[in-house]
Design an enzyme around this catalytic site. Structure first.
Site, PDB file in Angstrom:
ATOM      1  N   ASP A 150     -28.249 -19.152  36.737  1.00  0.00           N
ATOM      2  CA  ASP A 150     -28.769 -20.333  37.421  1.00  0.00           C
ATOM      3  C   ASP A 150     -30.261 -20.495  37.082  1.00  0.00           C
ATOM      4  OD1 ASP A 150     -27.786 -22.375  39.607  1.00  0.00           O
ATOM      5  OD2 ASP A 150     -29.759 -21.728  40.283  1.00  0.00           O
TER       6      ASP A 150
ATOM      7  N   TYR B 175     -36.284 -27.803  42.021  1.00  0.00           N
ATOM      8  CA  TYR B 175     -35.487 -28.695  41.177  1.00  0.00           C
ATOM      9  C   TYR B 175     -36.348 -29.830  40.630  1.00  0.00           C
ATOM     10  CZ  TYR B 175     -30.868 -26.702  41.884  1.00  0.00           C
ATOM     11  OH  TYR B 175     -29.766 -25.868  41.842  1.00  0.00           O
TER      12      TYR B 175
ATOM     13  N   HIS C 222     -19.991 -18.671  39.361  1.00  0.00           N
ATOM     14  CA  HIS C 222     -21.424 -18.895  39.221  1.00  0.00           C
ATOM     15  C   HIS C 222     -22.257 -17.806  39.891  1.00  0.00           C
ATOM     16  CE1 HIS C 222     -24.925 -21.382  38.451  1.00  0.00           C
ATOM     17  NE2 HIS C 222     -25.289 -21.295  39.720  1.00  0.00           N
TER      18      HIS C 222
END
Length: 398
Positions: free
Chosen positions: A190, A319, A373
């Site tokens: 990630d 982000y 993930h």
């Protein structure tokens, strides 16, 4: 939460490293239970998971959180890991530092992502630091360092814009130097995959090798004159990414554009926070969509960490910072340290090997039998075994 009194460590210069012990105040635990009990629920709707986090799932999770989940027990377990805080680049950075048990442990930096935390690595750390106690070879031992990203958990949040994954890589390089590690390996998934990649790009002389279980979503190699033409497989991958973003990527677009607006609701409602995070654990784990890829206690430990530290707002801001500084490379730019990739079958869309080889020095490309993930939480034994194998031929280069 607080510092353990009376001890400090000063390594390699002026950086002061203080032991850290998690100790959430009792009044915060009590206040959380009140908020959970007084949740105002949305009206029932028969759309199920296709419309977002399922109501019955969140109600069951909330009830478990209020009535059964034992934070103090989980806090005690986490405190078995040696934790510290250090001032790096003007920010207080929390990290685990677990020395290895073996003849010559190799320094290894593990970086988590979102919506994870250092809690992701809880079961992975001992497998890497002390492989001999888990059926492995002590010669594969690592000195394991697991920092909490700025604005996550017990690390300070940046007070202004500009701290992206590339800047964090610089902080991590400084942290490893403060711990006395001139050369080290880097691993991540990630956001951690992006931080590890920037470490390998900007600090290639210090990074022995990279191990990733995800390729950063913004990664784009150079194309055009002097580069191999895009293949049909690569074009199909970009189409898959676009389709995935259209169906699943609303969270990323919101967090990458207006994260502060989202922060008000998620910082005020523990159930809202749980729904936002749990949706990703259900969708992105190898669980068949039933949310069982990660145990409820582990999931709630991670969610509770966000709640008690009030870091959901600062975490999602990363982000936006990364959207403004994507991982895109120009002609001739390469990530020099050797790379190994573990391919877990329920991972988010992963590029073909040729797409990765355009920039990275890819040495290993290993399909895994199961997992998604959150590999460090879902399949720590499989991930640890692949990390050991990846760094085994690189240990002499330290």
């Amino acid at each position: 939460m607080g510092l353990e009194e009376g001890r400090s460590t000063r390594v390699n210069g002026p950086i002061d490293i203080q032991p850290f012990v998690i100790a959430i105040p009792e009044e915060q635990l009590a206040a959380l239970k009140v908020r959970l009990r007084e949740t105002r629920w949305p009206a029932p709707f028969a759309g199920g998971w296709d419309y977002g986090t399922d109501l019955a799932f969140v109600q069951n999770l909330s009830e478990f959180w209020e009535q059964t989940f034992d934070w103090r027990a989980r806090e005690a377990q986490l405190n078995r890991l040696p934790q510290y805080r250090a001032m790096i680049g003007g920010l207080g950075i929390h990290f685990i530092h677990q020395p290895g048990t073996g003849p010559v442990p190799l320094p290894l930096l593990l970086t988590h992502g979102w919506p994870g935390s250092f809690v992701e690595m809880e079961r992975l750390v001992p497998l890497l630091a002390d492989p001999g106690s888990y059926g492995g070879d002590p010669a594969d031992a690592f000195d394991v360092v697991v920092p909490s990203l700025p604005g996550f958990g017990f690390s300070d949040a940046p007070r202004g814009p500009g701290v992206n994954s590339r800047q964090i890589a610089r902080l991590w390089a400084e942290l490893m130097g403060a711990l006395g590690y001139e050369r080290f390996g880097a691993q991540g998934g990630d956001i951690g995959a992006g931080v590890s990649t920037w470490l390998g790009f900007d600090h290639a002389a210090r990074v022995i090798g990279l191990h990733l279980n995800y390729i950063p979503g913004s990664y784009r190699p150079p194309l055009g004159e002097g580069e191999p033409p895009q293949t049909a497989e690569e074009a199909a991958f970009l189409e898959r990414v676009a389709a995935w973003n259209e169906e699943e990527g609303a969270y990323g677009h919101l967090q990458g554009t207006r994260p502060q607006t989202l922060a008000y609701g998620l910082s005020d409602s523990p159930v809202g926070l749980a729904a936002w995070i749990a949706e990703k654990f259900v969708a992105w784990t190898d669980s068949g969509g039933d949310g069982r890829g990660v145990a409820p206690e582990a999931l709630l430990t991670n969610i509770a960490l966000y709640w008690f530290t009030n870091t959901i707002g600062s975490s999602v801001r990363l982000y936006r910072e990364n959207r403004l500084a994507p991982m895109q490379f120009g002609p001739g730019e390469r990530v020099r340290p050797p790379l190994s990739v573990a391919l877990f079958p329920r991972e988010l869309p992963l590029p073909p090997r040729s797409w990765v080889e355009r920039v990275y020095d890819l040495r290993r490309w290993t399909p895994m039998p199961r997992g998604g993930h959150f590999a460090a939480m879902e399949e720590p034994e499989l991930l640890a075994a692949d990390i050991r194998a990846a760094f085994r031929p690189l240990r002499e280069q330290r």
